[in-house]
Scaffold this motif. Structure first.
Motif, PDB file in Angstrom:
ATOM      1  N   PHE A 235       0.419  -2.059  21.573  1.00 12.13           N
ATOM      2  CA  PHE A 235      -0.423  -2.356  20.413  1.00 12.13           C
ATOM      3  C   PHE A 235      -1.857  -1.855  20.621  1.00 12.13           C
ATOM      4  CE2 PHE A 235      -0.567  -5.997  23.252  1.00 12.13           C
ATOM      5  CZ  PHE A 235      -1.904  -6.327  23.297  1.00 12.13           C
ATOM      6  N   ALA A 236      -2.341  -1.936  21.875  1.00 20.86           N
ATOM      7  CA  ALA A 236      -3.700  -1.442  22.150  1.00 20.86           C
ATOM      8  C   ALA A 236      -3.710   0.086  22.165  1.00 20.86           C
ATOM      9  CB  ALA A 236      -4.208  -1.997  23.479  1.00 20.86           C
ATOM     10  N   VAL A 237      -2.623   0.664  22.684  1.00 15.71           N
ATOM     11  CA  VAL A 237      -2.527   2.130  22.676  1.00 15.71           C
ATOM     12  C   VAL A 237      -2.509   2.639  21.234  1.00 15.71           C
ATOM     13  CG1 VAL A 237      -1.090   4.123  23.261  1.00 15.71           C
ATOM     14  CG2 VAL A 237      -1.344   2.251  24.909  1.00 15.71           C
ATOM     15  N   GLU A 238      -1.742   1.955  20.378  1.00 16.98           N
ATOM     16  CA  GLU A 238      -1.692   2.387  18.976  1.00 16.98           C
ATOM     17  C   GLU A 238      -3.050   2.247  18.305  1.00 16.98           C
ATOM     18  OE1 GLU A 238       1.470   1.837  16.189  1.00 16.98           O
ATOM     19  OE2 GLU A 238       2.750   0.949  17.729  1.00 16.98           O
ATOM     20  N   TYR A 239      -3.720   1.142  18.601  1.00 17.72           N
ATOM     21  CA  TYR A 239      -5.056   0.956  18.031  1.00 17.72           C
ATOM     22  C   TYR A 239      -5.979   2.094  18.492  1.00 17.72           C
ATOM     23  CZ  TYR A 239      -9.749  -0.622  17.153  1.00 17.72           C
ATOM     24  OH  TYR A 239     -11.059  -0.647  16.749  1.00 17.72           O
ATOM     25  N   VAL A 300     -14.145   7.115  22.882  1.00 22.07           N
ATOM     26  CA  VAL A 300     -12.925   6.551  22.302  1.00 22.07           C
ATOM     27  C   VAL A 300     -11.696   7.330  22.777  1.00 22.07           C
ATOM     28  CG1 VAL A 300     -11.783   5.908  20.155  1.00 22.07           C
ATOM     29  CG2 VAL A 300     -14.273   5.720  20.350  1.00 22.07           C
ATOM     30  N   ASN A 301     -11.796   8.660  22.732  1.00 23.94           N
ATOM     31  CA  ASN A 301     -10.687   9.465  23.264  1.00 23.94           C
ATOM     32  C   ASN A 301     -10.462   9.151  24.737  1.00 23.94           C
ATOM     33  OD1 ASN A 301     -10.687  10.628  20.780  1.00 23.94           O
ATOM     34  ND2 ASN A 301     -11.215  12.682  21.455  1.00 23.94           N
ATOM     35  N   GLY A 302     -11.549   8.934  25.464  1.00 20.43           N
ATOM     36  CA  GLY A 302     -11.455   8.596  26.879  1.00 20.43           C
ATOM     37  C   GLY A 302     -10.759   7.263  27.095  1.00 20.43           C
ATOM     38  N   SER A 303     -11.028   6.316  26.218  1.00 20.69           N
ATOM     39  CA  SER A 303     -10.362   5.016  26.334  1.00 20.69           C
ATOM     40  C   SER A 303      -8.857   5.151  26.115  1.00 20.69           C
ATOM     41  CB  SER A 303     -10.915   4.042  25.292  1.00 20.69           C
ATOM     42  OG  SER A 303     -12.284   3.836  25.513  1.00 20.69           O
ATOM     43  N   LEU A 304      -8.489   5.975  25.139  1.00 21.90           N
ATOM     44  CA  LEU A 304      -7.058   6.194  24.889  1.00 21.90           C
ATOM     45  C   LEU A 304      -6.403   6.811  26.125  1.00 21.90           C
ATOM     46  CD1 LEU A 304      -4.517   6.388  23.099  1.00 21.90           C
ATOM     47  CD2 LEU A 304      -5.421   8.551  22.205  1.00 21.90           C
ATOM     48  N   ALA A 305      -7.027   7.843  26.670  1.00 25.17           N
ATOM     49  CA  ALA A 305      -6.476   8.496  27.865  1.00 25.17           C
ATOM     50  C   ALA A 305      -6.440   7.497  29.024  1.00 25.17           C
ATOM     51  CB  ALA A 305      -7.303   9.723  28.227  1.00 25.17           C
ATOM     52  N   GLY A 306      -7.485   6.671  29.119  1.00 25.06           N
ATOM     53  CA  GLY A 306      -7.560   5.699  30.199  1.00 25.06           C
ATOM     54  C   GLY A 306      -6.452   4.667  30.137  1.00 25.06           C
ATOM     55  N   LEU A 308      -3.512   4.886  28.474  1.00 25.71           N
ATOM     56  CA  LEU A 308      -2.204   5.523  28.683  1.00 25.71           C
ATOM     57  C   LEU A 308      -1.973   5.775  30.170  1.00 25.71           C
ATOM     58  CD1 LEU A 308      -2.202   8.131  25.770  1.00 25.71           C
ATOM     59  CD2 LEU A 308      -0.563   6.256  26.055  1.00 25.71           C
ATOM     60  N   THR A 309      -3.013   6.232  30.846  1.00 26.03           N
ATOM     61  CA  THR A 309      -2.885   6.543  32.272  1.00 26.03           C
ATOM     62  C   THR A 309      -2.673   5.275  33.088  1.00 26.03           C
ATOM     63  OG1 THR A 309      -4.414   8.372  31.893  1.00 26.03           O
ATOM     64  CG2 THR A 309      -3.990   7.775  34.178  1.00 26.03           C
ATOM     65  N   MET A 310      -3.405   4.222  32.724  1.00 27.19           N
ATOM     66  CA  MET A 310      -3.266   2.963  33.455  1.00 27.19           C
ATOM     67  C   MET A 310      -1.850   2.406  33.321  1.00 27.19           C
ATOM     68  SD  MET A 310      -3.163  -0.517  32.961  1.00 27.19           S
ATOM     69  CE  MET A 310      -4.023  -1.082  31.508  1.00 27.19           C
ATOM     70  N   MET A 311      -1.250   2.557  32.150  1.00 23.53           N
ATOM     71  CA  MET A 311       0.056   1.944  31.897  1.00 23.53           C
ATOM     72  C   MET A 311       1.230   2.738  32.470  1.00 23.53           C
ATOM     73  SD  MET A 311      -0.397  -0.890  30.307  1.00 23.53           S
ATOM     74  CE  MET A 311       1.292  -1.274  29.796  1.00 23.53           C
ATOM     75  N   LYS A 312       1.035   4.047  32.647  1.00 22.09           N
ATOM     76  CA  LYS A 312       2.220   4.905  32.752  1.00 22.09           C
ATOM     77  C   LYS A 312       3.066   4.684  33.991  1.00 22.09           C
ATOM     78  CE  LYS A 312       1.240   8.359  35.771  1.00 22.09           C
ATOM     79  NZ  LYS A 312       2.210   8.820  36.755  1.00 22.09           N
ATOM     80  N   ASP A 325      -7.099  -3.044  30.698  1.00 24.72           N
ATOM     81  CA  ASP A 325      -6.846  -2.685  29.294  1.00 24.72           C
ATOM     82  C   ASP A 325      -8.019  -3.060  28.383  1.00 24.72           C
ATOM     83  OD1 ASP A 325      -6.627  -5.460  29.299  1.00 24.72           O
ATOM     84  OD2 ASP A 325      -4.535  -5.529  28.651  1.00 24.72           O
ATOM     85  N   LYS A 326      -8.811  -4.046  28.805  1.00 23.90           N
ATOM     86  CA  LYS A 326      -9.732  -4.663  27.846  1.00 23.90           C
ATOM     87  C   LYS A 326     -11.039  -3.924  27.635  1.00 23.90           C
ATOM     88  CE  LYS A 326      -7.910  -8.987  29.310  1.00 23.90           C
ATOM     89  NZ  LYS A 326      -7.146  -8.108  30.205  1.00 23.90           N
ATOM     90  N   GLU A 327     -11.763  -3.670  28.741  1.00 20.82           N
ATOM     91  CA  GLU A 327     -13.105  -3.085  28.573  1.00 20.82           C
ATOM     92  C   GLU A 327     -13.087  -1.858  27.690  1.00 20.82           C
ATOM     93  OE1 GLU A 327     -16.228  -3.174  32.176  1.00 20.82           O
ATOM     94  OE2 GLU A 327     -14.128  -3.041  32.783  1.00 20.82           O
ATOM     95  N   GLN A 328     -12.124  -0.959  27.940  1.00 21.40           N
ATOM     96  CA  GLN A 328     -12.139   0.295  27.186  1.00 21.40           C
ATOM     97  C   GLN A 328     -11.726   0.061  25.730  1.00 21.40           C
ATOM     98  OE1 GLN A 328      -9.760   3.047  29.472  1.00 21.40           O
ATOM     99  NE2 GLN A 328      -8.378   1.455  30.200  1.00 21.40           N
ATOM    100  N   THR A 329     -10.856  -0.902  25.517  1.00 21.87           N
ATOM    101  CA  THR A 329     -10.475  -1.198  24.127  1.00 21.87           C
ATOM    102  C   THR A 329     -11.653  -1.832  23.378  1.00 21.87           C
ATOM    103  OG1 THR A 329      -8.211  -1.555  24.888  1.00 21.87           O
ATOM    104  CG2 THR A 329      -8.752  -2.372  22.690  1.00 21.87           C
ATOM    105  N   PHE A 330     -12.337  -2.762  24.039  1.00 23.17           N
ATOM    106  CA  PHE A 330     -13.505  -3.389  23.411  1.00 23.17           C
ATOM    107  C   PHE A 330     -14.560  -2.333  23.086  1.00 23.17           C
ATOM    108  CE2 PHE A 330     -12.785  -7.610  25.977  1.00 23.17           C
ATOM    109  CZ  PHE A 330     -11.658  -7.854  25.216  1.00 23.17           C
ATOM    110  N   ASP A 331     -14.783  -1.449  24.058  1.00 26.14           N
ATOM    111  CA  ASP A 331     -15.811  -0.424  23.871  1.00 26.14           C
ATOM    112  C   ASP A 331     -15.419   0.522  22.726  1.00 26.14           C
ATOM    113  OD1 ASP A 331     -18.276   1.032  25.003  1.00 26.14           O
ATOM    114  OD2 ASP A 331     -16.779   2.613  24.851  1.00 26.14           O
ATOM    115  N   ALA A 332     -14.141   0.886  22.691  1.00 26.66           N
ATOM    116  CA  ALA A 332     -13.690   1.801  21.627  1.00 26.66           C
ATOM    117  C   ALA A 332     -13.848   1.141  20.262  1.00 26.66           C
ATOM    118  CB  ALA A 332     -12.234   2.206  21.862  1.00 26.66           C
ATOM    119  N   ALA A 333     -13.510  -0.144  20.178  1.00 21.67           N
ATOM    120  CA  ALA A 333     -13.590  -0.826  18.886  1.00 21.67           C
ATOM    121  C   ALA A 333     -15.040  -0.934  18.424  1.00 21.67           C
ATOM    122  CB  ALA A 333     -12.948  -2.213  18.980  1.00 21.67           C
TER     123      ALA A 333
END
Ligand code: ARG
Length: 458
Positions: A235-239, A300-306, A308-312, A325-333
Motif C-alpha cells: 500500500f505504501a509502494v502504491e502510494y 519522492v522518486n527516491g523514496s519509491l526506489a528506497g 522497493l529496495t528495502m522490501m525486495k 518504510d516510514k520516514e521516506q513515505t512521510f517525507d514523500a507525502a
C-alpha cells in the motif's frame, strides 16, 4: 526503567548506539493519533468479546484519551529509550492507570499494531492527495475555460510546431492529474483492509473479532492472511508510485512555467506573491516555487526506489528493516502536498501575456501544416506532394524574410500554379486553431466541451 516494559529477559540496557539506531520515535510520533485510534478499537473489541472487563476497557479508554489530549497540546514527553510510538503511548498509559494498562496488548503484537497505524496514516495521505488533486483540477479547469481562445505556440522538439490554445495546453494537464486522481482512488480502495488482529504473525488463540476492529477503524474488511497482514507494505509502494508520477506531472508543468516566465519567452507573468528576487541583480523575478517542485521530484522518486529496495529481499514475516518504510513515505507525502499547494497557487496566479503568445504562435511558419492541408483538401493534391510544395513555400518565405501569409500570390503561384487566393484564409493562427475540430483537438469549442465534461465527472 521504562524500557523494561518489554525487556524481561534482558539483564542490561542497550548501548547508546544501539538505542540510536533502533529508535523510531523521532519520526513515528507522526502516527500517534493512529496508534491511539487502533488501541481504542482493539480495547473495545477485547471488552465486547469478554477478553478484558468493561471496567478495564473504560480505564484504558480514558487513559488513551488523556494521552491524545497531551499529545495534541504538545505536552507529551516522547522518549527515545522507549523506542517507538507504540511503547511511548503504552508506557504513559501505565503512568496514568497503572497495571491495567498491561491488558491492552492482549492478543496484539507491535507487528500488527504498526501495520495498522501505518496503513491508517497512508490512507489519510491518500485522502489528502485526493482533495488537493481535486482542487488543482478545478483550478486548471477555470483557467482553461478562461483561455480557451488564447492562442499560443505548440512545440515539438522545443521548436514551434503548430498553434494551439493556452486552454488546450492546460487541459492536457487536467488529463494527467485526472489519471493521478483515479490512481490514488484505486490504490485507496485496494489498501483499505485491516491488519489488526494478525498479532505477531500467526493470529491468536484469543476469541477476537477482527471484523469489529476493521469496522471501527473504517476499513472495508480484515486482511485474510495473518502473515501477509504484518508483512505487506504494498500500500505504501502504491502510494509512492502514485506520488512519484504525480510529481513528474507537477515537474513538467513547473518546467513549462519556468520557460514561460523567462523574459526570452515572456508568455506568462507571476505576481510578486509567487516570485522571488535576486540578492545581487535588482531586475530579477524568479519562479522559485516552480523550480523547487521540479527539484523535489528526486525526493519522492527516491523514496519509491528506497522502499522497493528495502522490501525486495525480506522473508516473511516482520523484519526490523521495515521500520525504514516510514520516514521516506512521510517525507514523500509532505513533499507532494506542498508541491500540489504551490501549483494550485501558481496556476491561479499566472497571467498569460496574450499578445506575446499570439505573435510567437505565428513565428517559425507554424501554419505550414495548415497550408499543406489546404492544398490537399481544396486542390486535391496528395498530402506528400502538398508537404513538398509547402516546404518550397517555406523556403521562399525565408528567402524573402517574411511569414507564409506575406508571400504575394504570384510568388506562391510561381511555386505551384494551382494555388489560389483562398489559401490566405487558412494561414492566420486563429484560423489554424479554429480549424482543429477533430476529437481531442485544440479548437476552442472542443476545449470548452472538455472543460464541461470534466466538471461533470469531478
Ligand atoms: N518500530 C517498529 C516499526 O516501525 C514497530 C514494530 C516493532 N516490532 C518488532 N517486533 N520489533 O516497524
Amino acid at each position: 526503567d521504562k524500557c523494561m516494559l518489554i525487556r524481561g529477559r534482558f539483564a542490561t540496557k542497550l548501548t547508546d548506539v544501539m538505542e540510536a539506531i533502533n529508535a523510531s520515535i523521532d519520526f513515528d510520533q507522526q502516527m500517534a493519533m493512529q496508534d491511539i485510534d487502533g488501541s481504542l478499537a482493539h480495547s473495545e473489541m477485547l471488552s465486547d468479546q469478554g477478553i478484558i472487563t468493561k471496567e478495564d476497557h473504560q480505564l484504558i479508554a480514558s487513559g488513551l484519551s488523556n494521552i491524545r489530549q497531551e499529545i495534541s497540546e504538545g505536552k507529551f514527553k516522547f522518549s527515545r529509550s522507549l523506542e517507538d510510538i507504540h511503547m511511548n503511548v503504552e508506557s504513559r498509559l501505565h503512568d496514568l492507570i497503572g497495571m491495567v494498562a498491561g491488558r491492552l496488548h492482549t492478543a496484539r503484537s507491535r507487528n500488527d499494531q504498526v501495520a495498522t497505524d501505518f496503513r491508517l496514516w497512508v490512507r489519510d495521505a491518500h485522502d489528502r492527495a485526493d482533495e488537493l488533486l481535486g482542487e488543482l483540477l478545478h483550478t486548471l479547469l477555470d483557467r482553461a475555460e478562461e483561455h480557451a481562445n488564447t492562442v499560443m505556440p505548440g512545440f515539438t522538439h522545443m521548436q514551434s510546431a503548430q498553434p494551439i490554445t493556452f486552454g488546450h495546453h492546460l487541459m492536457a494537464y487536467v488529463e494527467m492529474f485526472g489519471r493521478d486522481l483515479s490512481r490514488v482512488r484505486d490504490s485507496r480502495r485496494r489498501m483499505n483492509e485491516s491488519p489488526l488482529g494478525a498479532a505477531a504473525l500467526a493470529g491468536t488463540s484469543f476469541m477476537i473479532d477482527r471484523d469489529k476492529t476493521a469496522r471501527a477503524l473504517r476499513f472495508d474488511r480484515p486482511m485474510r492472511n495473518s502473515l501477509d497482514s504484518v508483512s505487506d507494505r504494498d500500500f505504501a509502494v502504491e502510494y509512492l508510485s502514485f506520488a512519484s508520477l504525480s510529481m513528474v506531472h507537477l515537474s513538467r508543468l513547473s518546467e513549462e512555467i519556468v520557460l514561460w516566465m523567462s523574459p526570452l519567452f515572456d508568455f506568462i507573468k507571476l505576481s510578486d506573491e509567487w516570485t522571488t528576487g535576486s540578492s545581487i541583480m535588482p531586475q530579477k523575478r524568479n519562479p522559485d516555487a516552480a523550480e523547487l517542485i521540479r527539484g523535489k521530484v528526486g525526493r519522492v522518486n527516491g523514496s519509491l526506489a528506497g522502499l522497493l529496495t528495502m522490501m525486495k529481499g525480506l522473508p516473511l514475516a516482520f523484519s526490523k528493516d521495515m521500520q525504514e518504510d516510514k520516514e521516506q513515505t512521510f517525507d514523500a507525502a509532505s513533499t507532494l502536498e506542498i508541491c500540489l499547494q504551490a501549483m494550485i497557487g501558481m496556476v491561479s496566479d499566472m497571467q498569460p501575456v496574450k499578445e506575446r503568445m499570439r505573435t510567437a504562435a505565428g513565428l517559425g511558419h507554424a501554419t505550414a501544416t495548415d497550408l499543406a492541408d489546404w492544398l490537399t483538401r481544396f486542390i486535391g493534391i496528395p498530402f506528400r506532394e502538398a508537404h513538398h510544395i509547402t516546404g518550397r513555400l517555406v523556403r521562399e518565405a525565408d528567402h524573402r524574410g517574411v511569414s507564409l501569409e506575406e508571400i504575394p500570390l504570384d510568388a506562391m503561384q510561381a511555386v505551384d500554379g494551382r494555388i489560389t487566393a483562398d489559401v490566405y484564409i487558412v494561414l492566420g493562427v486563429d484560423n489554424s486553431v479554429n480549424s482543429r475540430v477533430s476529437f481531442g483537438g485544440t479548437a476552442p469549442a472542443n476545449v470548452l466541451k472538455q472543460v464541461a465534461g470534466w466538471r461533470n465527472r469531478l
